[in-house]
Design a protein around this motif. Structure first.
Motif, PDB file in Angstrom:
ATOM      1  N   VAL A  87     -13.328 -68.539  31.551  1.00  0.00           N
ATOM      2  CA  VAL A  87     -13.176 -69.113  30.226  1.00  0.00           C
ATOM      3  C   VAL A  87     -13.905 -70.337  30.169  1.00  0.00           C
ATOM      4  O   VAL A  87     -13.906 -71.138  31.295  1.00  0.00           O
ATOM      5  CB  VAL A  87     -12.092 -68.900  29.331  1.00  0.00           C
ATOM      6  N   GLY A  88     -14.344 -70.939  29.024  1.00  0.00           N
ATOM      7  CA  GLY A  88     -14.772 -72.401  29.093  1.00  0.00           C
ATOM      8  C   GLY A  88     -14.765 -73.149  27.766  1.00  0.00           C
ATOM      9  O   GLY A  88     -14.651 -72.309  26.617  1.00  0.00           O
ATOM     10  N   ALA A  89     -15.040 -74.325  27.510  1.00  0.00           N
ATOM     11  CA  ALA A  89     -15.248 -74.928  26.295  1.00  0.00           C
ATOM     12  C   ALA A  89     -16.230 -75.942  26.727  1.00  0.00           C
ATOM     13  O   ALA A  89     -16.563 -76.357  27.615  1.00  0.00           O
ATOM     14  CB  ALA A  89     -13.806 -75.856  25.920  1.00  0.00           C
ATOM     15  N   HIS A  90     -16.950 -76.355  25.501  1.00  0.00           N
ATOM     16  CA  HIS A  90     -18.139 -77.574  25.707  1.00  0.00           C
ATOM     17  C   HIS A  90     -18.171 -77.997  24.234  1.00  0.00           C
ATOM     18  O   HIS A  90     -17.563 -77.890  23.170  1.00  0.00           O
ATOM     19  CB  HIS A  90     -19.150 -76.546  25.935  1.00  0.00           C
ATOM     20  N   TYR A  91     -18.847 -79.341  24.479  1.00  0.00           N
ATOM     21  CA  TYR A  91     -19.300 -80.380  23.326  1.00  0.00           C
ATOM     22  C   TYR A  91     -20.691 -80.605  23.561  1.00  0.00           C
ATOM     23  O   TYR A  91     -21.161 -81.019  24.699  1.00  0.00           O
ATOM     24  CB  TYR A  91     -18.481 -81.563  23.182  1.00  0.00           C
ATOM     25  N   ASP A  92     -21.449 -80.353  22.461  1.00  0.00           N
ATOM     26  CA  ASP A  92     -23.109 -80.576  22.674  1.00  0.00           C
ATOM     27  C   ASP A  92     -23.126 -81.662  21.539  1.00  0.00           C
ATOM     28  O   ASP A  92     -22.705 -82.055  20.638  1.00  0.00           O
ATOM     29  CB  ASP A  92     -23.754 -79.489  21.991  1.00  0.00           C
ATOM     30  N   ARG A  93     -24.089 -82.539  21.791  1.00  0.00           N
ATOM     31  CA  ARG A  93     -24.504 -83.592  21.039  1.00  0.00           C
ATOM     32  C   ARG A  93     -26.130 -83.559  21.105  1.00  0.00           C
ATOM     33  O   ARG A  93     -26.848 -83.730  22.147  1.00  0.00           O
ATOM     34  CB  ARG A  93     -24.200 -85.119  21.595  1.00  0.00           C
ATOM     35  N   TRP A  94     -26.952 -83.402  19.821  1.00  0.00           N
ATOM     36  CA  TRP A  94     -28.455 -83.246  19.762  1.00  0.00           C
ATOM     37  C   TRP A  94     -28.999 -84.714  19.305  1.00  0.00           C
ATOM     38  O   TRP A  94     -28.323 -85.257  18.251  1.00  0.00           O
ATOM     39  CB  TRP A  94     -28.699 -82.081  19.010  1.00  0.00           C
ATOM     40  N   PHE A  95     -29.968 -84.858  19.640  1.00  0.00           N
ATOM     41  CA  PHE A  95     -30.712 -86.191  19.211  1.00  0.00           C
ATOM     42  C   PHE A  95     -31.974 -85.862  18.439  1.00  0.00           C
ATOM     43  O   PHE A  95     -32.757 -84.815  18.821  1.00  0.00           O
ATOM     44  CB  PHE A  95     -30.913 -87.134  20.472  1.00  0.00           C
ATOM     45  N   GLY A  96     -32.646 -86.660  17.609  1.00  0.00           N
ATOM     46  CA  GLY A  96     -33.875 -86.685  16.715  1.00  0.00           C
ATOM     47  C   GLY A  96     -33.967 -85.153  15.941  1.00  0.00           C
ATOM     48  O   GLY A  96     -33.085 -85.202  15.512  1.00  0.00           O
ATOM     49  N   ALA A  97     -34.946 -84.415  16.151  1.00  0.00           N
ATOM     50  CA  ALA A  97     -35.261 -83.089  15.574  1.00  0.00           C
ATOM     51  C   ALA A  97     -34.369 -82.346  16.120  1.00  0.00           C
ATOM     52  O   ALA A  97     -34.209 -80.988  15.700  1.00  0.00           O
ATOM     53  CB  ALA A  97     -36.582 -82.773  15.634  1.00  0.00           C
ATOM     54  N   GLY A  98     -33.658 -82.433  17.330  1.00  0.00           N
ATOM     55  CA  GLY A  98     -32.819 -81.257  17.997  1.00  0.00           C
ATOM     56  C   GLY A  98     -33.192 -80.602  19.118  1.00  0.00           C
ATOM     57  O   GLY A  98     -32.821 -79.588  19.574  1.00  0.00           O
ATOM     58  N   ASN A  99     -34.304 -81.023  19.667  1.00  0.00           N
ATOM     59  CA  ASN A  99     -34.946 -80.702  20.904  1.00  0.00           C
ATOM     60  C   ASN A  99     -34.155 -81.117  22.205  1.00  0.00           C
ATOM     61  O   ASN A  99     -34.368 -80.452  23.171  1.00  0.00           O
ATOM     62  CB  ASN A  99     -36.427 -80.944  20.911  1.00  0.00           C
ATOM     63  N   VAL A 100     -33.649 -82.112  22.096  1.00  0.00           N
ATOM     64  CA  VAL A 100     -33.141 -82.713  23.256  1.00  0.00           C
ATOM     65  C   VAL A 100     -31.569 -82.953  22.810  1.00  0.00           C
ATOM     66  O   VAL A 100     -31.143 -83.760  22.181  1.00  0.00           O
ATOM     67  CB  VAL A 100     -33.523 -84.046  23.520  1.00  0.00           C
ATOM     68  N   GLY A 101     -30.622 -82.649  23.965  1.00  0.00           N
ATOM     69  CA  GLY A 101     -29.124 -82.886  23.628  1.00  0.00           C
ATOM     70  C   GLY A 101     -28.465 -83.239  24.992  1.00  0.00           C
ATOM     71  O   GLY A 101     -29.108 -83.105  26.032  1.00  0.00           O
ATOM     72  N   VAL A 102     -27.205 -83.461  24.858  1.00  0.00           N
ATOM     73  CA  VAL A 102     -26.449 -83.783  26.035  1.00  0.00           C
ATOM     74  C   VAL A 102     -25.046 -82.771  25.517  1.00  0.00           C
ATOM     75  O   VAL A 102     -24.743 -82.640  24.655  1.00  0.00           O
ATOM     76  CB  VAL A 102     -26.076 -85.174  26.133  1.00  0.00           C
ATOM     77  N   ARG A 103     -24.864 -82.341  26.879  1.00  0.00           N
ATOM     78  CA  ARG A 103     -23.558 -81.335  26.826  1.00  0.00           C
ATOM     79  C   ARG A 103     -22.522 -81.771  27.689  1.00  0.00           C
ATOM     80  O   ARG A 103     -22.816 -81.911  29.032  1.00  0.00           O
ATOM     81  CB  ARG A 103     -23.914 -79.766  26.962  1.00  0.00           C
ATOM     82  N   VAL A 104     -21.211 -81.847  27.418  1.00  0.00           N
ATOM     83  CA  VAL A 104     -19.835 -81.997  28.491  1.00  0.00           C
ATOM     84  C   VAL A 104     -19.321 -80.481  28.216  1.00  0.00           C
ATOM     85  O   VAL A 104     -19.106 -80.020  27.217  1.00  0.00           O
ATOM     86  CB  VAL A 104     -19.176 -83.083  27.767  1.00  0.00           C
ATOM     87  N   ARG A 105     -19.275 -80.115  29.459  1.00  0.00           N
ATOM     88  CA  ARG A 105     -18.559 -78.671  29.607  1.00  0.00           C
ATOM     89  C   ARG A 105     -17.566 -78.675  30.606  1.00  0.00           C
ATOM     90  O   ARG A 105     -17.549 -79.281  31.678  1.00  0.00           O
ATOM     91  CB  ARG A 105     -19.600 -77.739  29.818  1.00  0.00           C
TER      92      ARG A 105
END
Length: 229
Positions: free
Chosen positions: A64-82
């Motif tokens: 099992v897992g959990a995550h948080y994503d953050r996307w930048f600009g038009a949504g092509n590039v993002g950062v994830r913490v998992r």
């Protein structure tokens, strides 16, 4: 049994994709959870004990897992913490032992297709770095001759590199003001050092470990990117 469960979940996700309206998947961030199957390569890869080698290799199990994503600009590039958790069974001196494995990572996410009002399925790739802890505990040095392995008795975190490939599917549902998205993903936490050492200290260290998983999860979008407006 697990193979059939994963196949059923994948088919259900594809069904959602075809039934989903062409709503913008243009959220700036998201948070959610996932569950799936966890598979490992041997933790004593390269041990030199002959044909009778016992592999320190857990059977496939749940994760099992959990995550948080953050996307930048038009949504092509993002950062994830998992973060992730699983409880495999590992062969050891006193017999099979159930242990707790904790994983955490941060990584870059890339979408080849920009989010927009006509996009209901968005593939992505991801890579990053993180840590894994096999939860073997602290205690005296223990040798397991059939596996050619020694545990030094000091638990800790090992460095991993991560790689993922998956896709997000918009659903007709909402959580508050944000969309609910289904995520199907194959991922690997590549561990460069084993928690065990060879019995003979002159032997080379054990090889890298693949901590792979196939997961399906749900997350909810928060805010709108430029591409989603």
């Amino acid at each position: 049994m697990r193979r059939y469960l994963i196949a059923a979940l994948l088919l259900a996700s594809l069904g959602l994709a075809t039934a989903s309206p062409a709503t913008a998947q243009g959220y700036t961030s998201s948070a959610g959870w996932s569950a799936g199957v966890f598979v490992n390569t041997a933790l004593n890869d390269g041990a030199a004990t002959g044909d009778g080698l016992v592999e320190l290799k857990p059977d496939p199990t749940w994760m099992v897992g959990a995550h948080y994503d953050r996307w930048f600009g038009a949504g092509n590039v993002g950062v994830r913490v998992r973060g992730g958790f699983t409880k495999p069974v590992l062969p050891w001196v006193q017999g099979d032992r159930s242990i707790r494995v904790y994983m955490g990572d941060i990584g870059l996410m890339l979408r080849p297709i920009a989010s927009g009002p006509d996009k209901s399925v968005l593939p992505f790739i991801s890579g990053g770095v993180g840590l894994i802890n096999w939860g073997l505990g602290d205690g005296p040095l223990t040798t397991y001759e059939p596996a050619g392995a020694v545990y030094a008795g000091q638990g800790g975190f090992d460095f991993v590199a991560t790689a993922s490939l998956g896709f997000d599917i918009m659903t007709p549902w909402q959580w508050g003001e944000g969309p609910v998205i289904v995520r199907v993903e194959g991922r690997d936490h590549i561990q460069f050092s084993s928690p065990f050492d060879p019995v003979n200290p002159e032997d080379p260290e054990f090889g890298m470990i693949h901590n792979a998983g196939v997961v399906i999860g749900f997350h909810t979008g928060i805010g709108l990117t430029h591409g989603g407006r």
